[in-house]
Scaffold this motif. Structure first.
Motif, PDB file in Angstrom:
ATOM      1  N   GLY A  48       0.582  -1.126  -0.399  1.00 59.19           N
ATOM      2  CA  GLY A  48      -0.157  -0.312  -0.249  1.00 59.19           C
ATOM      3  C   GLY A  48       0.817   1.363   0.165  1.00 59.19           C
ATOM      4  O   GLY A  48       0.338   2.155  -0.342  1.00 59.19           O
ATOM      5  N   ARG A  49       2.286   1.129   0.437  1.00 62.77           N
ATOM      6  CA  ARG A  49       2.817   2.190  -0.073  1.00 62.77           C
ATOM      7  C   ARG A  49       3.198   3.010  -0.807  1.00 62.77           C
ATOM      8  O   ARG A  49       3.385   3.747  -0.488  1.00 62.77           O
ATOM      9  CB  ARG A  49       4.060   2.135   2.041  1.00 62.77           C
ATOM     10  N   ASP A  50       3.522   1.248  -1.710  1.00 59.53           N
ATOM     11  CA  ASP A  50       4.565   1.280  -2.632  1.00 59.53           C
ATOM     12  C   ASP A  50       2.973   2.332  -3.225  1.00 59.53           C
ATOM     13  O   ASP A  50       3.881   3.400  -4.371  1.00 59.53           O
ATOM     14  CB  ASP A  50       4.963   0.360  -3.134  1.00 59.53           C
ATOM     15  N   HIS A  51       2.119   1.626  -3.344  1.00 62.49           N
ATOM     16  CA  HIS A  51       1.227   1.632  -4.309  1.00 62.49           C
ATOM     17  C   HIS A  51       1.015   3.428  -3.946  1.00 62.49           C
ATOM     18  O   HIS A  51       0.990   4.600  -5.314  1.00 62.49           O
ATOM     19  CB  HIS A  51       0.359   1.389  -4.471  1.00 62.49           C
ATOM     20  N   ALA A  52       0.938   3.893  -3.371  1.00 58.66           N
ATOM     21  CA  ALA A  52       0.789   5.786  -2.917  1.00 58.66           C
ATOM     22  C   ALA A  52       1.996   6.418  -2.973  1.00 58.66           C
ATOM     23  O   ALA A  52       1.231   7.607  -3.660  1.00 58.66           O
ATOM     24  CB  ALA A  52       0.784   6.350  -1.627  1.00 58.66           C
ATOM     25  N   ALA A  53       3.005   5.769  -3.716  1.00 61.77           N
ATOM     26  CA  ALA A  53       4.154   6.463  -4.300  1.00 61.77           C
ATOM     27  C   ALA A  53       4.460   6.847  -5.363  1.00 61.77           C
ATOM     28  O   ALA A  53       5.351   7.901  -6.012  1.00 61.77           O
ATOM     29  CB  ALA A  53       5.172   6.160  -3.225  1.00 61.77           C
ATOM     30  N   LEU A  54       3.752   5.454  -5.683  1.00 59.92           N
ATOM     31  CA  LEU A  54       3.832   6.041  -7.626  1.00 59.92           C
ATOM     32  C   LEU A  54       2.719   7.388  -8.228  1.00 59.92           C
ATOM     33  O   LEU A  54       2.529   7.392  -7.563  1.00 59.92           O
ATOM     34  CB  LEU A  54       3.576   4.295  -8.330  1.00 59.92           C
ATOM     35  N   ARG A  55       3.809   7.397  -9.264  1.00 60.80           N
ATOM     36  CA  ARG A  55       3.270   9.117 -10.071  1.00 60.80           C
ATOM     37  C   ARG A  55       2.536   8.023 -11.195  1.00 60.80           C
ATOM     38  O   ARG A  55       2.805   7.726 -11.531  1.00 60.80           O
ATOM     39  CB  ARG A  55       4.258   9.687 -10.413  1.00 60.80           C
TER      40      ARG A  55
END
Length: 215
Positions: A48-55
């Motif tokens: 979830g944290r990695d997905h939120a960091a995607l641009r």
């Protein structure tokens, strides 16, 4: 993936794609609840944290291109991947080194040195399919010699005529020698008869030939 094959597919038979998808979706929550052995975090939380960091995906596509160096031929063609691509005759010279940037769809030709405006792009062509193709923009050949004269350059101007030499103008070798510092040294001259007086000899004169020896 190996992990899906080992935990979902191995040792099981499925009646169809729906059965396979159901088995996979039932396994995903179990996998996401486990702690990853590398970073030590719960897989679902880290995901979830990695997905939120995607641009967001940029509007301009990211083009991957291979780069090569090639020489320009006399006819302003550049050989790449067994095909020929033209470049403007007014912007290149024979044997000039250019950079080929080839993508899956296009071939861009760039100069290795930017011009006065900082631009290196010379031409862009669609990439040829197969081998032996000639991808030519006819406008690139406008300034090439057409064969009606002996011109071999792309300069549209007529070369200026060489001025005629005058009798008082020194030749190329003479002017080169007179520029040397040694040419400014004055060297005295004396007649050759002076050396005959010093050595007690006379100037060489050929001996007369007897007519009998001519027979």
């Amino acid at each position: 993936m190996t992990i899906v094959r080992d935990h979902v597919l191995a040792g099981r038979a499925f009646s169809g794609l729906d059965d396979l998808d159901g088995a996979f979706m039932a396994w995903v929550p179990q996998r996401r609840a486990r702690t990853h052995r590398t970073h030590g975090e719960v897989i679902g939380v880290r995901a979830g944290r990695d997905h939120a960091a995607l641009r967001p995906v940029p509007a301009r596509p990211y083009v991957v291109a291979d780069r090569f160096l090639r020489h320009v031929a006399k006819d302003c063609l550049v050989a790449f991947d067994a095909n020929l691509y033209s470049v403007p005759a007014v912007k290149v010279r024979h044997r000039q080194l250019v950079e080929v940037r080839a993508s899956a769809a296009t071939v861009a030709l760039h100069s290795t040195v930017p011009d006065a405006q900082g631009i290196t792009l010379l031409a862009v062509h669609p990439r040829a399919v197969g081998r032996g193709a000639r991808i030519v923009d006819e406008a690139h050949w406008q300034c090439l010699p057409d064969g009606h004269t002996r011109a071999t350059t792309t300069d549209p101007g007529t070369p200026a005529a060489r001025p005629a030499r005058t009798d008082t103008e020194p030749g190329g070798l003479v002017s080169l020698l007179t520029r040397a510092r040694a040419a400014q040294v004055h060297v005295g001259t004396r007649p050759l008869a002076l050396y005959d007086q010093i050595t007690g000899t006379r100037p060489f004169t050929p001996a007369p030939i007897d007519p009998k020896d001519m027979r």
